[in-house]
Design a protein around this motif. Structure first.
Motif, PDB file in Angstrom:
ATOM      1  N   ALA A   1       0.265   9.361  -8.709  1.00  0.00           N
ATOM      2  CA  ALA A   1      -0.309   8.004 -10.175  1.00  0.00           C
ATOM      3  C   ALA A   1      -0.884   8.724 -10.291  1.00  0.00           C
ATOM      4  CB  ALA A   1       0.576   7.218  -9.489  1.00  0.00           C
ATOM      5  N   ALA A   2      -0.825   8.093 -11.681  1.00  0.00           N
ATOM      6  CA  ALA A   2      -1.848   7.980 -12.428  1.00  0.00           C
ATOM      7  C   ALA A   2      -3.876   7.356 -12.008  1.00  0.00           C
ATOM      8  CB  ALA A   2      -2.236   7.788 -14.326  1.00  0.00           C
ATOM      9  N   ASP A   3      -2.982   5.806 -11.490  1.00  0.00           N
ATOM     10  CA  ASP A   3      -4.236   5.470 -10.610  1.00  0.00           C
ATOM     11  C   ASP A   3      -4.585   5.277  -9.846  1.00  0.00           C
ATOM     12  OD1 ASP A   3      -1.397   4.261 -10.019  1.00  0.00           O
ATOM     13  OD2 ASP A   3      -1.881   2.597 -10.425  1.00  0.00           O
ATOM     14  N   ALA A   4      -3.863   6.479  -8.499  1.00  0.00           N
ATOM     15  CA  ALA A   4      -3.778   6.592  -7.000  1.00  0.00           C
ATOM     16  C   ALA A   4      -5.212   7.070  -7.075  1.00  0.00           C
ATOM     17  CB  ALA A   4      -3.016   7.906  -6.794  1.00  0.00           C
TER      18      ALA A   4
ATOM     19  N   CYS B   1       3.676   2.203   3.114  1.00  0.00           N
ATOM     20  CA  CYS B   1       4.965   3.040   2.671  1.00  0.00           C
ATOM     21  C   CYS B   1       4.280   4.717   2.396  1.00  0.00           C
ATOM     22  CB  CYS B   1       5.384   2.421   1.174  1.00  0.00           C
ATOM     23  SG  CYS B   1       7.306   3.276   1.410  1.00  0.00           S
ATOM     24  N   ASP B   2       4.804   5.209   3.247  1.00  0.00           N
ATOM     25  CA  ASP B   2       4.323   6.432   2.842  1.00  0.00           C
ATOM     26  C   ASP B   2       5.824   7.764   2.561  1.00  0.00           C
ATOM     27  OD1 ASP B   2       4.863   9.042   5.652  1.00  0.00           O
ATOM     28  OD2 ASP B   2       4.515   6.448   6.057  1.00  0.00           O
TER      29      ASP B   2
ATOM     30  N   VAL C   1       0.917  -1.668   0.158  1.00  0.00           N
ATOM     31  CA  VAL C   1      -0.309   0.148  -0.022  1.00  0.00           C
ATOM     32  C   VAL C   1       1.473   1.472   0.105  1.00  0.00           C
ATOM     33  CG1 VAL C   1      -2.142   0.968   1.492  1.00  0.00           C
ATOM     34  CG2 VAL C   1      -1.303  -1.392   0.730  1.00  0.00           C
ATOM     35  N   ALA C   2       0.320   2.159  -0.967  1.00  0.00           N
ATOM     36  CA  ALA C   2       1.664   3.507  -1.341  1.00  0.00           C
ATOM     37  C   ALA C   2       0.645   4.424  -0.617  1.00  0.00           C
ATOM     38  CB  ALA C   2       2.108   3.595  -2.775  1.00  0.00           C
ATOM     39  N   ILE C   3       1.549   5.314   0.310  1.00  0.00           N
ATOM     40  CA  ILE C   3      -0.035   6.266   0.673  1.00  0.00           C
ATOM     41  C   ILE C   3       0.940   7.737   0.390  1.00  0.00           C
ATOM     42  CG2 ILE C   3      -0.702   7.821   2.294  1.00  0.00           C
ATOM     43  CD1 ILE C   3      -1.635   4.468   3.372  1.00  0.00           C
TER      44      ILE C   3
ATOM     45  N   LEU D   1      -2.243  -1.354  -4.323  1.00  0.00           N
ATOM     46  CA  LEU D   1      -3.145   0.053  -4.012  1.00  0.00           C
ATOM     47  C   LEU D   1      -1.641   1.698  -3.444  1.00  0.00           C
ATOM     48  CD1 LEU D   1      -5.782   1.549  -2.834  1.00  0.00           C
ATOM     49  CD2 LEU D   1      -4.945   1.191  -1.048  1.00  0.00           C
ATOM     50  N   LYS D   2      -2.589   2.424  -4.176  1.00  0.00           N
ATOM     51  CA  LYS D   2      -1.798   3.741  -4.533  1.00  0.00           C
ATOM     52  C   LYS D   2      -2.809   4.759  -3.769  1.00  0.00           C
ATOM     53  CE  LYS D   2       1.138   2.515  -8.139  1.00  0.00           C
ATOM     54  NZ  LYS D   2       1.365   2.999  -9.823  1.00  0.00           N
ATOM     55  N   ILE D   3      -2.669   5.298  -2.981  1.00  0.00           N
ATOM     56  CA  ILE D   3      -3.411   6.301  -2.466  1.00  0.00           C
ATOM     57  C   ILE D   3      -2.436   7.749  -1.804  1.00  0.00           C
ATOM     58  CG2 ILE D   3      -4.768   6.707  -0.062  1.00  0.00           C
ATOM     59  CD1 ILE D   3      -6.106   4.829  -1.376  1.00  0.00           C
ATOM     60  N   PHE D   4      -3.666   9.124  -2.595  1.00  0.00           N
ATOM     61  CA  PHE D   4      -2.957  10.049  -2.407  1.00  0.00           C
ATOM     62  C   PHE D   4      -3.903  11.445  -1.776  1.00  0.00           C
ATOM     63  CE2 PHE D   4      -1.722  14.565  -3.968  1.00  0.00           C
ATOM     64  CZ  PHE D   4      -0.362  14.289  -4.253  1.00  0.00           C
ATOM     65  N   LEU D   5      -3.293  11.229  -0.598  1.00  0.00           N
ATOM     66  CA  LEU D   5      -4.186  11.729   0.588  1.00  0.00           C
ATOM     67  C   LEU D   5      -3.529  13.646   0.483  1.00  0.00           C
ATOM     68  CD1 LEU D   5      -2.952  10.519   4.082  1.00  0.00           C
ATOM     69  CD2 LEU D   5      -5.154  10.447   2.292  1.00  0.00           C
ATOM     70  N   VAL D   6      -5.072  14.576   0.527  1.00  0.00           N
ATOM     71  CA  VAL D   6      -4.438  15.596   0.185  1.00  0.00           C
ATOM     72  C   VAL D   6      -5.292  16.841   1.572  1.00  0.00           C
ATOM     73  CG1 VAL D   6      -4.444  16.310  -1.928  1.00  0.00           C
ATOM     74  CG2 VAL D   6      -7.205  15.979  -1.340  1.00  0.00           C
ATOM     75  N   ALA D   7      -5.010  18.176   2.135  1.00  0.00           N
ATOM     76  CA  ALA D   7      -5.631  18.827   2.666  1.00  0.00           C
ATOM     77  C   ALA D   7      -5.588  20.602   2.427  1.00  0.00           C
ATOM     78  CB  ALA D   7      -5.933  17.931   4.141  1.00  0.00           C
ATOM     79  N   SER D   8      -6.133  21.530   2.593  1.00  0.00           N
ATOM     80  CA  SER D   8      -6.467  22.381   3.119  1.00  0.00           C
ATOM     81  C   SER D   8      -4.446  22.555   3.522  1.00  0.00           C
ATOM     82  CB  SER D   8      -7.090  22.906   3.357  1.00  0.00           C
ATOM     83  OG  SER D   8      -6.957  23.539   4.372  1.00  0.00           O
ATOM     84  N   ALA D   9      -3.705  23.854   2.845  1.00  0.00           N
ATOM     85  CA  ALA D   9      -3.014  24.315   4.252  1.00  0.00           C
ATOM     86  C   ALA D   9      -3.400  25.266   5.193  1.00  0.00           C
ATOM     87  CB  ALA D   9      -2.465  24.625   2.760  1.00  0.00           C
ATOM     88  N   HIS D  10      -4.601  25.347   5.193  1.00  0.00           N
ATOM     89  CA  HIS D  10      -5.093  25.599   6.671  1.00  0.00           C
ATOM     90  C   HIS D  10      -5.483  24.899   7.817  1.00  0.00           C
ATOM     91  CE1 HIS D  10      -5.450  29.154   4.369  1.00  0.00           C
ATOM     92  NE2 HIS D  10      -5.567  30.030   5.702  1.00  0.00           N
TER      93      HIS D  10
END
Length: 233
Positions: A194-197, A126-127, A6-8, A141-150
């Motif tokens: 990643a394209a498939d994340a 692995c992150d 699992v790639a994060i 499995l590829k995950i891309f986490l996001v959140a606002s800068a604030h």
């Protein structure tokens, strides 16, 4: 050991490490924090005075014995047999320098080798910032986490025991935005999904909700929870 990888990925303070650690516990996997390898190199080179010495950096890096040692469901980074305390690795100066060190080809080659040797057995979460694009492009499995800068700044200030309503908050927002820009635009392995994340915005989600989503996705992709974490050679 059998098990998926699992790639994060995600920007600084998006919750990658905490999430990857929790997912590893839920699945019975081992958590591999790529950022600690870069931070360990930055810490050692800062401590020994060769981080800003172009003529010394390459030779000193080659002499480093960089290894990972399993401790329960985590990996401890050892530099010449020595481990830095978590406080030293998360210190602001170490973090700042680690971002720059991570953009150096010779450093990335060393870290990539260590990560791939450790992660190729499977059963690992692995992150980092380019795990799904560069380190493990074949991860199940590829995950891309996001959140606002604030929101990320608020979390970081709270982690450090500070006041998220104080003046340090806006300085942290600025620092994160600058780092995001630098990481996304660096020529070597820029921070992009990643394209498939699968992208997950954690701004309005609790840590448990994020982990639940990733564990469910992992199970869909063939993960089978195991009882013990393997001791990789």
């Amino acid at each position: 050991m059998s098990g998926i990888l699992v790639a994060i990925d995600g920007p600084a303070a998006s919750g990658k490490s905490t999430t990857a650690r929790s997912v590893a516990v839920r699945l019975g996997y081992c958590h591999l924090n790529s950022g600690l390898l870069y931070r360990s190199i930055a810490w050692c080179s800062l401590r020994d005075g060769w981080i800003d010495a172009p003529g010394r950096f390459g030779p000193e890096l080659e002499r480093l014995d960089l290894t990972l040692e399993r401790r329960d469901r985590e990996f401890l980074v050892l530099v010449n047999g020595e481990a830095a305390g978590r406080g030293l690795l998360t210190a602001p100066e170490t973090a700042r320098r680690a971002s720059r060190v991570a953009a150096m080809p010779e450093v990335r080659n060393r870290v990539l080798h260590v990560l791939r040797v450790t992660g190729e057995e499977g059963g690992v979460t692995c992150d980092g910032r380019d795990i799904g694009t560069v380190v493990f492009p074949a991860a199940e499995l590829k995950i891309f986490l996001v959140a606002s800068a604030h929101e990320r700044a608020r979390r970081r200030i709270l982690e450090q025991g500070g006041d998220p309503a104080g003046p340090a908050f806006y300085e942290e927002v600025r620092s994160l935005e600058e780092r995001d820009l630098r990481d996304a635009n660096r020529s070597l392995a820029p921070m992009i999904p990643a394209a498939d994340a699968i992208q997950i915005d954690t701004t309005e989600l609790s840590p448990d909700e994020v982990v639940d989503r990733i564990v469910a996705l992992a199970l869909e992709r063939g993960a089978e929870p195991v009882d013990e974490c393997p001791d990789f050679a």
